[in-house]
Design a protein around this motif. Structure first.
Motif, mmCIF file in Angstrom:
data_model
loop_
_atom_site.group_PDB
_atom_site.id
_atom_site.type_symbol
_atom_site.label_atom_id
_atom_site.label_comp_id
_atom_site.label_asym_id
_atom_site.label_seq_id
_atom_site.Cartn_x
_atom_site.Cartn_y
_atom_site.Cartn_z
ATOM 1 N N LYS A 168 87.662 44.332 3.116
ATOM 2 C CA LYS A 168 88.814 43.608 1.990
ATOM 3 C C LYS A 168 89.824 43.718 3.064
ATOM 4 O O LYS A 168 89.594 43.907 4.399
ATOM 5 C CB LYS A 168 89.579 45.642 1.561
ATOM 6 C CG LYS A 168 88.406 46.189 1.197
ATOM 7 C CD LYS A 168 87.473 46.331 -0.136
ATOM 8 C CE LYS A 168 87.357 46.549 -1.221
ATOM 9 N NZ LYS A 168 86.003 46.717 -1.257
ATOM 10 N N SER A 176 70.234 48.077 -5.389
ATOM 11 C CA SER A 176 71.913 47.687 -6.689
ATOM 12 C C SER A 176 70.523 48.579 -8.044
ATOM 13 O O SER A 176 70.438 48.629 -8.187
ATOM 14 C CB SER A 176 71.352 46.160 -6.053
ATOM 15 O OG SER A 176 70.344 45.582 -7.017
ATOM 16 N N SER A 204 83.743 36.303 -0.456
ATOM 17 C CA SER A 204 82.974 37.532 -0.104
ATOM 18 C C SER A 204 82.785 37.598 1.255
ATOM 19 O O SER A 204 81.785 37.256 1.867
ATOM 20 C CB SER A 204 81.949 37.986 -1.243
ATOM 21 O OG SER A 204 82.911 38.163 -2.137
ATOM 22 N N LYS A 210 86.778 32.400 -5.011
ATOM 23 C CA LYS A 210 86.850 33.034 -3.316
ATOM 24 C C LYS A 210 85.504 33.645 -3.025
ATOM 25 O O LYS A 210 84.683 34.355 -3.242
ATOM 26 C CB LYS A 210 87.769 34.503 -4.244
ATOM 27 C CG LYS A 210 88.885 33.993 -4.738
ATOM 28 C CD LYS A 210 89.885 35.277 -5.164
ATOM 29 C CE LYS A 210 91.276 34.800 -5.226
ATOM 30 N NZ LYS A 210 92.010 36.202 -5.610
ATOM 31 N N ASP A 233 79.870 33.079 -2.003
ATOM 32 C CA ASP A 233 81.008 33.182 -3.382
ATOM 33 C C ASP A 233 80.893 34.698 -3.615
ATOM 34 O O ASP A 233 80.079 35.691 -3.307
ATOM 35 C CB ASP A 233 80.284 31.999 -4.339
ATOM 36 C CG ASP A 233 80.451 30.732 -3.218
ATOM 37 O OD1 ASP A 233 80.904 30.361 -2.592
ATOM 38 O OD2 ASP A 233 79.680 30.209 -4.106
ATOM 39 N N SER A 234 82.222 35.167 -4.109
ATOM 40 C CA SER A 234 82.613 36.230 -4.420
ATOM 41 C C SER A 234 81.912 36.522 -5.951
ATOM 42 O O SER A 234 81.594 35.191 -7.210
ATOM 43 C CB SER A 234 83.955 36.723 -5.415
ATOM 44 O OG SER A 234 83.860 37.562 -6.004
ATOM 45 N N LYS A 235 81.295 37.709 -6.782
ATOM 46 C CA LYS A 235 80.655 37.494 -7.527
ATOM 47 C C LYS A 235 81.081 37.620 -8.721
ATOM 48 O O LYS A 235 80.715 37.171 -10.206
ATOM 49 C CB LYS A 235 79.221 38.602 -8.063
ATOM 50 C CG LYS A 235 78.120 38.910 -7.092
ATOM 51 C CD LYS A 235 76.939 39.340 -7.313
ATOM 52 C CE LYS A 235 75.657 39.749 -6.766
ATOM 53 N NZ LYS A 235 75.292 38.983 -5.496
ATOM 54 N N LEU A 236 82.697 38.275 -8.336
ATOM 55 C CA LEU A 236 83.643 38.231 -9.709
ATOM 56 C C LEU A 236 83.826 37.536 -9.457
ATOM 57 O O LEU A 236 84.376 36.916 -10.628
ATOM 58 C CB LEU A 236 84.194 39.705 -9.188
ATOM 59 C CG LEU A 236 83.928 41.324 -8.707
ATOM 60 C CD1 LEU A 236 84.954 42.425 -8.289
ATOM 61 C CD2 LEU A 236 83.077 41.792 -10.072
ATOM 62 N N GLU A 237 84.350 36.349 -8.696
ATOM 63 C CA GLU A 237 85.776 34.709 -8.941
ATOM 64 C C GLU A 237 84.720 34.487 -8.104
ATOM 65 O O GLU A 237 85.248 34.258 -6.638
ATOM 66 C CB GLU A 237 86.592 35.387 -8.139
ATOM 67 C CG GLU A 237 87.877 36.304 -9.299
ATOM 68 C CD GLU A 237 89.782 36.498 -8.749
ATOM 69 O OE1 GLU A 237 89.927 35.685 -8.393
ATOM 70 O OE2 GLU A 237 89.218 37.777 -7.956
ATOM 71 N N TRP A 280 81.401 45.764 2.861
ATOM 72 C CA TRP A 280 82.115 44.741 2.526
ATOM 73 C C TRP A 280 83.308 44.879 2.861
ATOM 74 O O TRP A 280 84.462 45.930 3.051
ATOM 75 C CB TRP A 280 81.861 44.434 1.263
ATOM 76 C CG TRP A 280 81.184 44.625 0.395
ATOM 77 C CD1 TRP A 280 79.517 45.268 0.598
ATOM 78 C CD2 TRP A 280 80.088 42.989 0.600
ATOM 79 N NE1 TRP A 280 78.209 44.904 -0.188
ATOM 80 C CE2 TRP A 280 78.639 42.469 0.250
ATOM 81 C CE3 TRP A 280 80.555 41.507 0.459
ATOM 82 C CZ2 TRP A 280 77.936 41.795 0.038
ATOM 83 C CZ3 TRP A 280 79.498 40.600 0.668
ATOM 84 C CH2 TRP A 280 78.132 41.168 -0.140
ATOM 85 N N SER A 290 96.708 45.398 -8.473
ATOM 86 C CA SER A 290 96.137 46.433 -8.194
ATOM 87 C C SER A 290 96.780 46.126 -6.728
ATOM 88 O O SER A 290 97.044 45.238 -5.976
ATOM 89 C CB SER A 290 94.980 46.247 -8.423
ATOM 90 O OG SER A 290 94.308 45.641 -9.249
ATOM 91 N N SER A 322 83.090 28.403 -2.980
ATOM 92 C CA SER A 322 84.881 29.042 -2.236
ATOM 93 C C SER A 322 84.400 28.113 -0.588
ATOM 94 O O SER A 322 85.026 29.098 -0.087
ATOM 95 C CB SER A 322 84.356 30.757 -2.161
ATOM 96 O OG SER A 322 83.275 30.995 -1.462
#
Length: 192
Positions: free
Chosen positions: A101, A81, A59, A57, A50-54, A99, A133, A160
């Motif tokens: 895109k 990190s 990753s 969605k 799972d995306s850490k931002l959303e 990662w 963006s 997600s």
């Protein structure tokens, strides 16, 4: 083992055959094409989470086996990190994560083939809201060979799980996927 007994560390072998190097079998760090420049390697496998931002969605990162070329600068990557993050240099044969895109779509069909990929800028898509963006664009050069999908070796998605991925064209439910992994569970079957 009783709680008060200390674990004993096995002896380090006195002899290790030549031509081998120590490895954990996992990535040594993550290469960022915008920060570190191009990458030259062989896509071996992929992992989803799972995306850490959303979190709704997914990753994904692709595991590259680094290929050396004397004409190219060394492959740099981030290890760790946060405050502990540092830049290290990957050596030929090291496993490095990238990662993904949307502009990296060609690498999903390049399993086992040499790939040279670089960041090529940004592209504003027509018909998209002005506040959105721009899409990141990548230049991919792939050696000849049959198209083989990079194998998905780990799927840790929870929120997600229903999202489409290069491996799941239809929504996937937790029941259809089978058992979910517990944090820290280590049952990787790399298959390469």
């Amino acid at each position: 083992m009783a709680k008060n007994q200390a674990a004993t560390k096995p002896e380090v072998p006195a002899y290790i055959p030549e031509g081998l190097r120590r490895t954990t079998g996992d990535v040594i760090g993550f290469h960022d094409l915008e920060d570190h420049g191009p990458i030259y390697g062989i896509p071996m496998a992929a992992k989803l989470s799972d995306s850490k931002l959303e979190p709704s969605k997914p990753s994904c990162f692709i595991i590259f086996k680094i290929v050396a070329d004397p004409q190219l600068p060394p492959c740099l990557c981030y290890e760790g990190s946060g405050d502990d993050q540092q830049v290290i240099t990957a050596k030929e044969g090291d496993l490095v994560g990238v990662w993904t895109k949307p502009g990296m779509r060609p690498i999903f069909q390049a399993c086992g083939r040499k790939v040279f990929m670089s960041f090529a800028g940004e592209k504003k898509l027509r018909g998209r809201p002005e506040a959105q963006s721009p899409m990141k664009v990548y230049d991919c050069h792939i050696s000849d060979g049959p198209n083989r999908t990079v194998p998905l070796i780990e799927d840790n998605r929870i929120q997600s799980i229903g999202a489409k991925t290069p491996w799941h064209k239809e929504p996937l439910t937790a029941a259809a996927r089978g058992k979910t992994r517990e944090p820290g569970e280590d049952d990787d079957d790399f298959g390469f």
